[in-house]
Design a protein around this motif. Structure first.
Motif, mmCIF file in Angstrom:
data_model
loop_
_atom_site.group_PDB
_atom_site.id
_atom_site.type_symbol
_atom_site.label_atom_id
_atom_site.label_comp_id
_atom_site.label_asym_id
_atom_site.label_seq_id
_atom_site.Cartn_x
_atom_site.Cartn_y
_atom_site.Cartn_z
ATOM 1 N N ASN A 113 2.491 3.064 5.811
ATOM 2 C CA ASN A 113 1.040 3.090 5.618
ATOM 3 C C ASN A 113 0.320 2.616 6.891
ATOM 4 O OD1 ASN A 113 0.445 0.088 5.424
ATOM 5 N ND2 ASN A 113 1.941 0.286 3.772
ATOM 6 N N TYR A 114 -0.993 2.492 6.789
ATOM 7 C CA TYR A 114 -1.830 2.156 7.954
ATOM 8 C C TYR A 114 -1.368 0.869 8.626
ATOM 9 C CZ TYR A 114 -6.176 1.574 10.652
ATOM 10 O OH TYR A 114 -7.101 1.432 11.671
ATOM 11 N N ILE A 115 -0.916 -0.112 7.834
ATOM 12 C CA ILE A 115 -0.488 -1.401 8.401
ATOM 13 C C ILE A 115 0.718 -1.204 9.309
ATOM 14 C CG2 ILE A 115 0.289 -3.743 7.860
ATOM 15 C CD1 ILE A 115 -1.044 -3.309 5.058
ATOM 16 N N ALA A 134 -4.629 -4.322 3.730
ATOM 17 C CA ALA A 134 -4.921 -3.037 4.368
ATOM 18 C C ALA A 134 -6.349 -3.022 4.916
ATOM 19 C CB ALA A 134 -4.711 -1.898 3.380
ATOM 20 N N GLU A 135 -7.285 -3.592 4.159
ATOM 21 C CA GLU A 135 -8.675 -3.646 4.620
ATOM 22 C C GLU A 135 -8.815 -4.567 5.829
ATOM 23 O OE1 GLU A 135 -11.209 -4.709 1.385
ATOM 24 O OE2 GLU A 135 -10.682 -2.947 0.176
ATOM 25 N N PRO A 194 0.807 -1.224 0.000
ATOM 26 C CA PRO A 194 0.000 0.000 0.000
ATOM 27 C C PRO A 194 0.840 1.273 0.000
ATOM 28 C CG PRO A 194 -0.856 -1.580 1.602
ATOM 29 C CD PRO A 194 0.477 -2.090 1.170
ATOM 30 N N SER A 195 2.150 1.159 0.297
ATOM 31 C CA SER A 195 3.041 2.315 0.232
ATOM 32 C C SER A 195 3.630 2.499 -1.163
ATOM 33 C CB SER A 195 4.186 2.149 1.248
ATOM 34 O OG SER A 195 3.699 2.150 2.562
ATOM 35 N N ARG A 205 -7.387 -2.844 8.905
ATOM 36 C CA ARG A 205 -8.277 -1.773 9.371
ATOM 37 C C ARG A 205 -9.489 -2.356 10.100
ATOM 38 N NH1 ARG A 205 -8.641 3.694 8.319
ATOM 39 N NH2 ARG A 205 -6.993 3.555 6.748
#
Length: 253
Positions: free
Chosen positions: A65-67, A224-225, A9-10, A228
């Motif tokens: 990223n979020y992870i 990523a989903e 995701p990055s 989250r």
């Protein structure tokens, strides 16, 4: 235990995804087989393919990223015993996970040395982003980042696993194909009573067995989903997003 999937995701491609992975796009380097680009004997004969590919992985070109920040939140909550990563992109460290909690099992770009005589060099002297191959002033062999190639020893810190994995209460496995040994076998070294959670695009390693071992769980699909959703179940989503904002702002400043 984390692999290249946490960094896609990055904007960093993983290695093995058909069509988009790094190994699927190596024809231009004219190498005999994909993994040769990380083989120390092949590098010794022809370092240029590695340096060309390294531009896609070089730290500073991508952001966590979020992870990554979910993993940082595990540390913030006092729940992270250790993060073992196969990644060489440095994003775990950039998001704020401290050195003592991080095992970069396949090395990193943070340091460099001659691949032949092991003379250390400052990482900034290994100019990945230009097309020059850095050479050792002592033996004239190629200097490379201290990324672990096939045929090289793993860093000493990797062997913390002999103490860490027997202590774990939960093992989270994410974004990895579990193809590269000995890293792949780490997931089998927790106590048999310890639950293992796979967050991944596909079932891998021991999670391919049907039925799953008791205590094993999977959430397959977009990583990523999945992460989250997991964070939302824990009630951490707002904290993670705030952590991302503050950390990324301080990194920019």
């Amino acid at each position: 235990v984390a692999g290249a999937g946490i960094s896609t995701p990055s904007g960093i491609p993983d290695f093995r995804t058909p069509g988009t992975g790094l190994y699927a796009n190596l024809e231009k380097y004219n190498i005999p087989y994909p993994e040769a680009i990380f083989n120390i004997d092949y590098f010794s004969n022809d370092p240029q393919p590695f340096f060309s590919l390294a531009k896609a992985l070089y730290p500073g070109c991508h952001r966590p990223n979020y992870i990554h920040y979910f993993l940082r939140m595990l540390h913030h909550k006092g729940l992270l015993l250790r993060l073992y990563t196969q990644n060489i992109d440095g994003l775990e460290k950039l998001c704020g996970i401290p050195d003592e909690k991080l095992v970069e099992a396949h090395g990193s770009f943070a340091t460099a040395s001659c691949h032949l005589c092991y003379t250390p060099y400052p990482a900034e002297e290994v100019a990945i982003m230009n097309d020059n191959i850095p050479t050792c002033s002592f033996c004239a062999a190629a200097v490379k980042p201290d990324v672990v190639f096939f045929g090289e020893d793993l860093p000493q810190k990797y062997f913390l696993h002999t103490k860490d994995f027997p202590k774990a209460d939960l093992l989270i496995v994410m974004g990895t194909s579990l193809k590269i040994e000995p890293f792949a076998s780490l997931v089998n070294t927790v106590r048999s009573s310890v639950p293992r959670l796979l967050l991944n695009r596909h079932a891998v390693g021991p999670f391919e067995k049907v039925p799953l071992q008791r205590g094993d769980h999977m959430d397959l699909g977009d990583l990523a989903e999945s992460v989250r959703r997991f964070a939302e179940l824990l009630g951490w989503n707002g904290e993670i997003e705030e952590l991302m904002r503050t950390q990324e702002t301080s990194n920019v400043m």
